[in-house]
Each structure stands twice: as C-alpha cells, then as structure tokens.
Design an enzyme around this catalytic site. Sequence first.
Site, PDB file in Angstrom:
ATOM      1  N   GLY A  10      49.969  41.883  43.432  1.00 21.06           N
ATOM      2  CA  GLY A  10      50.634  40.576  43.429  1.00 21.06           C
ATOM      3  C   GLY A  10      49.673  39.429  43.690  1.00 21.06           C
ATOM      4  CB  SER A  36      49.859  46.169  49.308  1.00 18.54           C
ATOM      5  OG  SER A  36      49.500  46.344  50.640  1.00 18.54           O
ATOM      6  CE  LYS A  75      36.050  23.587  35.502  1.00 14.14           C
ATOM      7  NZ  LYS A  75      35.960  25.049  35.444  1.00 14.14           N
ATOM      8  CB  VAL A 196      51.193  51.769  44.980  1.00 20.35           C
ATOM      9  CG1 VAL A 196      50.917  53.005  44.147  1.00 20.35           C
ATOM     10  CG2 VAL A 196      52.213  50.873  44.295  1.00 20.35           C
ATOM     11  CG  LEU A 347      39.451  40.116  40.195  1.00 21.40           C
ATOM     12  CD1 LEU A 347      39.411  39.944  41.711  1.00 21.40           C
ATOM     13  CD2 LEU A 347      38.226  39.463  39.554  1.00 21.40           C
ATOM     14  CB  THR A 358      35.643  33.119  32.500  1.00 19.58           C
ATOM     15  OG1 THR A 358      34.624  33.780  33.243  1.00 19.58           O
ATOM     16  CG2 THR A 358      35.053  32.066  31.603  1.00 19.58           C
ATOM     17  N   GLY A 359      37.664  33.828  35.332  1.00 20.67           N
ATOM     18  CA  GLY A 359      38.503  34.914  35.844  1.00 20.67           C
ATOM     19  C   GLY A 359      39.962  34.752  35.421  1.00 20.67           C
ATOM     20  CB  ILE A 360      42.409  32.099  36.092  1.00 15.98           C
ATOM     21  CG1 ILE A 360      42.499  32.495  37.580  1.00 15.98           C
ATOM     22  CG2 ILE A 360      43.745  31.591  35.569  1.00 15.98           C
ATOM     23  CD1 ILE A 360      42.631  31.355  38.555  1.00 15.98           C
ATOM     24  CE1 TYR A 449      33.818  40.379  15.693  1.00 18.32           C
ATOM     25  CE2 TYR A 449      32.028  40.888  17.213  1.00 18.32           C
ATOM     26  CZ  TYR A 449      32.655  41.074  15.995  1.00 18.32           C
ATOM     27  OH  TYR A 449      32.130  41.941  15.090  1.00 18.32           O
TER      28      TYR A 449
HETATM   29  P1  FAD Z   1      43.441  40.431  43.864  1.00 21.70           P
HETATM   30  O1  FAD Z   1      43.536  38.996  44.166  1.00 21.70           O
HETATM   31  O2  FAD Z   1      42.428  41.256  44.508  1.00 21.70           O
HETATM   32  O3  FAD Z   1      44.882  41.060  43.991  1.00 21.70           O
HETATM   33  C1  FAD Z   1      45.076  42.450  44.097  1.00 21.70           C
HETATM   34  C2  FAD Z   1      46.540  42.726  44.430  1.00 21.70           C
HETATM   35  O4  FAD Z   1      46.752  44.116  44.390  1.00 21.70           O
HETATM   36  C3  FAD Z   1      46.964  42.249  45.822  1.00 21.70           C
HETATM   37  O5  FAD Z   1      48.254  41.673  45.742  1.00 21.70           O
HETATM   38  C4  FAD Z   1      47.054  43.548  46.618  1.00 21.70           C
HETATM   39  O6  FAD Z   1      47.983  43.463  47.686  1.00 21.70           O
HETATM   40  C5  FAD Z   1      47.512  44.483  45.534  1.00 21.70           C
HETATM   41  N1  FAD Z   1      47.265  45.894  45.836  1.00 21.70           N
HETATM   42  C6  FAD Z   1      46.078  46.519  45.961  1.00 21.70           C
HETATM   43  N2  FAD Z   1      46.268  47.816  46.265  1.00 21.70           N
HETATM   44  C7  FAD Z   1      47.619  48.006  46.310  1.00 21.70           C
HETATM   45  C8  FAD Z   1      48.465  49.125  46.581  1.00 21.70           C
HETATM   46  N3  FAD Z   1      47.969  50.329  46.882  1.00 21.70           N
HETATM   47  N4  FAD Z   1      49.799  48.946  46.555  1.00 21.70           N
HETATM   48  C9  FAD Z   1      50.354  47.733  46.258  1.00 21.70           C
HETATM   49  N5  FAD Z   1      49.598  46.652  45.988  1.00 21.70           N
HETATM   50  C10 FAD Z   1      48.255  46.798  46.024  1.00 21.70           C
HETATM   51  N6  FAD Z   1      38.484  32.957  38.691  1.00 21.70           N
HETATM   52  C11 FAD Z   1      38.636  31.753  38.127  1.00 21.70           C
HETATM   53  O7  FAD Z   1      39.345  31.626  37.125  1.00 21.70           O
HETATM   54  N7  FAD Z   1      38.016  30.668  38.642  1.00 21.70           N
HETATM   55  C12 FAD Z   1      37.197  30.741  39.712  1.00 21.70           C
HETATM   56  O8  FAD Z   1      36.686  29.714  40.169  1.00 21.70           O
HETATM   57  C13 FAD Z   1      36.970  32.000  40.286  1.00 21.70           C
HETATM   58  N8  FAD Z   1      36.132  32.147  41.338  1.00 21.70           N
HETATM   59  C14 FAD Z   1      35.911  33.383  41.841  1.00 21.70           C
HETATM   60  C15 FAD Z   1      34.950  33.551  42.836  1.00 21.70           C
HETATM   61  C16 FAD Z   1      34.663  34.816  43.314  1.00 21.70           C
HETATM   62  C17 FAD Z   1      33.629  34.998  44.356  1.00 21.70           C
HETATM   63  C18 FAD Z   1      35.380  35.937  42.823  1.00 21.70           C
HETATM   64  C19 FAD Z   1      35.107  37.324  43.331  1.00 21.70           C
HETATM   65  C20 FAD Z   1      36.343  35.773  41.845  1.00 21.70           C
HETATM   66  C21 FAD Z   1      36.605  34.506  41.332  1.00 21.70           C
HETATM   67  N9  FAD Z   1      37.523  34.324  40.309  1.00 21.70           N
HETATM   68  C22 FAD Z   1      37.670  33.110  39.749  1.00 21.70           C
HETATM   69  C23 FAD Z   1      38.353  35.418  39.836  1.00 21.70           C
HETATM   70  C24 FAD Z   1      39.738  35.294  40.444  1.00 21.70           C
HETATM   71  O9  FAD Z   1      39.664  35.258  41.838  1.00 21.70           O
HETATM   72  C25 FAD Z   1      40.590  36.479  40.022  1.00 21.70           C
HETATM   73  O10 FAD Z   1      40.512  36.632  38.634  1.00 21.70           O
HETATM   74  C26 FAD Z   1      42.020  36.266  40.407  1.00 21.70           C
HETATM   75  O11 FAD Z   1      42.165  35.901  41.742  1.00 21.70           O
HETATM   76  C27 FAD Z   1      42.822  37.499  40.133  1.00 21.70           C
HETATM   77  O12 FAD Z   1      42.607  38.479  41.084  1.00 21.70           O
HETATM   78  P2  FAD Z   1      43.502  39.782  40.952  1.00 21.70           P
HETATM   79  O13 FAD Z   1      44.925  39.371  41.022  1.00 21.70           O
HETATM   80  O14 FAD Z   1      43.041  40.551  39.779  1.00 21.70           O
HETATM   81  O15 FAD Z   1      43.115  40.642  42.229  1.00 21.70           O
END
Ligand code: FAD
Length: 517
Positions: A10, A36, A75, A196, A347, A358-360, A449
């Site tokens: 989430g 979680s 931005k 999970v 991620l 570019t993450g989002i 691409y």
């Molecule tokens: P997370 O935020 O890690 O979420 C993981 C989720 O999985 C959490 O809700 C957690 O509770 C859940 N979870 C994990 N295990 C379980 C389990 N067993 N059961 C239930 N739930 C579970 N992107 C941009 O676009 N712009 C930026 O400026 C940028 N800066 C960044 C800087 C850094 C240093 C980093 C590392 C990343 C950056 N990003 C940026 C990327 C961005 O942060 C991510 O793409 C975005 O936050 C998405 O993260 P996520 O949801 O994939 O993972």
Amino acid sequence: MLRNVVIVGGGTAGWMTATYLKEAFGDRLSVTLVESARVPTIGVGEATFSTVRHFFDYLGLAEHEWMPACHASYKLAIRFENWREPGHVFYHPFERLPKVQGFTMADWWLKLGGERFDKDCLVIPALCDAMRSPRYPDGELFERALHDGGDRPRRSTLSDQSTQFPYAYHFDASLLAEFLADLGTSRGIRRVRDDVLEVRQDERGWISHVVTREHGDITGDLFIDCTGFRGLLINQVMKEPFESYQDYLPNNRAVALRVPIDVVENGMRPCTTATAMDSGWIWTIPLSNRIGTGYVYAEDFCAPEDAERTLREFVGPAAAEVEANHIKMRIGRNRNSWVRNCVAIGLSSGFVEPLESTGIFFIQYGVEQLVKHFPDENWQPELTAGYNRAIARCLDGVRDFLVVHYRCAARADTPYWKATKERPVPAGLEERLEAWSVRLPDETSIYPYYHGFEAYSYNVMLLGLGGHLPQRSLPALDYLDDTEARAQLARVREQASALVDALPSQQEYLASVASGR
Ligand code: FAD
C-alpha cells in the site's frame, strides 16, 4: 474475463495501481489491496514527471482537490547545480525546443552562440529563477500554446506524448498514498490492513492465494506485487531474476531528511534541484510545508556516516533536529515484470536512481501498460510478452539517459567523477555518443523505444553538462539564413521577461489554491 485482482502493498505503487485499475474497469473488476501496518513504505519519492498530470486527470481529480492535502507544489524543471563545474547552473525543463527552418534551437544556438543555452532558448528557466507559478491568479496556464488544446482534463489511458505538459508536481508521497486510499475505498476498492505471511502457488506455479495474519486466505485471479524493493511475490515466490544496472549506475544508497521551512520567508522554487557532490548528488524538493532532501551516493566511494554529515552540512541548522532515513537502493529491473499471474509494479518491478524523478513515472507507465495488455482467462502469452517488452525497454531507456548525465558531465575532479568517464556504458550508447559528438541528438539517434524522454531532453542535458558537445555547429546551417533563428532568441527573452512580470509567485498561487479559490 478475470474478476479478482489482489494487490499486495500500500505504498505509492499499490494505491496508484489500485485506483487506476478501478477507474479503468469499474465494477467489472474487483480490486483488493492488502497492506501491512508493520512494514513501512519507502518514505521518499516526492518529485514527479510531467506525464503524472494524465494520471490525476484520468482519476478526475482537479488540483485544488488533492494538492493542498498532499502539500504539493509545482515542478517545471530540474535545476542542475555543479555538474559542469562548481557554481555552474542549468535547467532541464518540461519544455520542447522550438524549431526554425527544420532545425531545433539547440542546433541554432551552437551556431549563433549566447550566454546560456537553456535561458536563451527556453522560457521555463526564467520562471524557475524568479520562483513563479505556472498559472495566473485566475488559474490559466502560463503558456497555453505549450499544451495544445488547452488544459482540459483528458481521459487517455496512456501517457500522451503528442503534448508536453509544462510541469509536474512535488508532493508528500505518504500523504498521496493516504489520499488515494481514501479515494479508492470510496470507489469500491477493498482495503485490507494486514500482513501477508505466505504466498501459495498451485501445481503449475501460479499464485492461488495469499495467507494473511488476521484475514485468512485472500484468493484472486491476478496478483500485483507492490511490496517495494523486497519483491515478495515476483522475486521471493516466483523466483524471477533481478538484473542489476549497478555496473552502469553505481549509486546504491541514499540518506534523506525532511526539513521544516518557512515558505513565506524562503519562497518556493518551482523545480527540483540536483546538486552534484563529491560522491553523488543531493536532491532538494520544496513542498508547501517543508523541504525533502537527500544525498544519493555510491557506497564504494562514500560511507553512510560521511554521506549524512555532508547532507547535514549542506542543509545547515534547519536539519539539526531532524532524523535521517538511510536507504539501500536496488538498481535495475526484473528480467520480466509479469510472470504467470503475477505482475510487479513500483520498486518491486525496477528502479533507477531518482535523478530524473522516474520512480512514479514507472508506476504510472506500468499500470497504463497493464490496462492495455490486460488478460482474460486465456492468458494469451503475447499479452504478457508485450507488457514485459514495454516495461523492460522503458527502464533500459531511462538507465541509458541517466548514464548520459554522468558520462557527459564535464566534472572529473574526484575519484567518483573520474570513474564516471571510465566506466563501460550500456550496449549501443557508445555509438550514439559518437554520433552526438558531430550532430546533436534527434529522434533518430536517441534510444529508440518509449522511455519518457524525447530528443529535446538529451539536447538540454548535453548542452548543460558541457562534457560532450559537438566540435562545431551543423554545416547545413551555414547554407541557411539565420534571421528567423535570431528573432526566435529575441522572442524567448521577451516572453520570459513578460511572464516573470505577469505571473504570481508559486507560494502566492498555492496559498490561493489552498484557500479554495
Ligand atoms: P514501498 O513504498 O516500499 O511500499 C511497499 C508496500 O508494501 C508497503 O505498503 C508495505 O507495507 C507493503 N508490504 C511489504 N511487505 C508486505 C507484506 N508481507 N504484507 C503486506 N504488505 C507488505 N520516485 C519518484 O517518482 N520521484 C522521486 O523523487 C523519487 N525519489 C526517490 C528517492 C529514493 C532514495 C528512492 C529509494 C526512491 C525514490 N523514488 C522516487 C521512487 C519512489 O519512492 C517509489 O517509486 C514509490 O514510493 C513507490 O514505492 P513502492 O510503493 O513500490 O514501495
């Protein structure tokens, strides 16, 4: 048709994916999201890419509805500091280069010369320097011509590259996830706050259900892994290999701070700043209530405690009481992001360092492509393969673009920066670099691409970074009359100065949005 999608995770990825799928397919698809309460989200990710505007439009959200709730700001560009030499500044804006007689103003600028390419050829750099809002007090966009057809909400399910929206946003990613969670549940997404514990597969290796601590088994047809760097489903259960980009992009750590600021006193630059440091770079992201900042570095060149000290010195006394968040980054992508009935988004799918925010963008592209390739019970392998191809190409393309940032930066004054010139580059890039040393990039000579970046971005970066420029301007321009190109340079100066005079400051404008204007 498939009926049930289960999303695990989430964070920003989980909630963007859930709300987008719900918007696309409505009640024909049931969406359950399990998150979680114990495993935290990554806690960073605040700057975005201009296509994000399509995401909000698609959900039918106007800026005044979500921006104040997420402390969001505008931005218009990335401001690069010290990448050429200490004190040097240039912007990479969301603004395409005008063309004159079929040649871009980058080509003309190389011939005609000037003070600073970005400010001579584009208007956004002046708006960033003057900390302007991209909208007039009545909400009108500063340059409607930059956004053909006006800024009406669009309902495209795909990033529409025929227009370049002139800005993206900064926001508090945790607040955005919370905002989208409320929106999503009000639109029919089932939200399960639980861990999970196990992921069960059938005899063919397809996921049948996830086992939660308090809500029992949750079954589904399609499972989406949004568990962040841990890749709980895609890597740990489906065993899909992760292909690292580390040989090309060595930054693998970051340390981040959330710094309170007084925006009235300090103003708000409508851009992300990326300041080159001895062993990496520091991001500075202004939100409406604080600054997000962090040092991205390579642990081969800098220890975490040194990185934190450097970051604290850079920020100054405002950071004294703020706790640092140290993060290990997994740089690269899954060989495939969709394996059997498991798709990884966010991620868990892949990540390059945050230099071009570019993450989002990858999340948005991932879910847009999923909608385009969405399967039915036949699970046509071509749909899976098409999805995997699109995602892999997008990430590889951004990887190459980021490698260009380091390879072409004039800086080579520390071991870290020297190594950026000696490291191998991904296949095909050396050849492109060679071509660009004679002729600036165009659509035929960049990564072929879709990866979000167009030729204009490559031009802006090469001319700003200064370490890999054509020896001379194009011979073809010597055969052409340069009157119109000179007039265009003058026009940009006039437009930029008129806009700086007419537009409110970003902080004034956002205050009026927050007060519900
Ligand atoms: P997370 O935020 O890690 O979420 C993981 C989720 O999985 C959490 O809700 C957690 O509770 C859940 N979870 C994990 N295990 C379980 C389990 N067993 N059961 C239930 N739930 C579970 N992107 C941009 O676009 N712009 C930026 O400026 C940028 N800066 C960044 C800087 C850094 C240093 C980093 C590392 C990343 C950056 N990003 C940026 C990327 C961005 O942060 C991510 O793409 C975005 O936050 C998405 O993260 P996520 O949801 O994939 O993972």
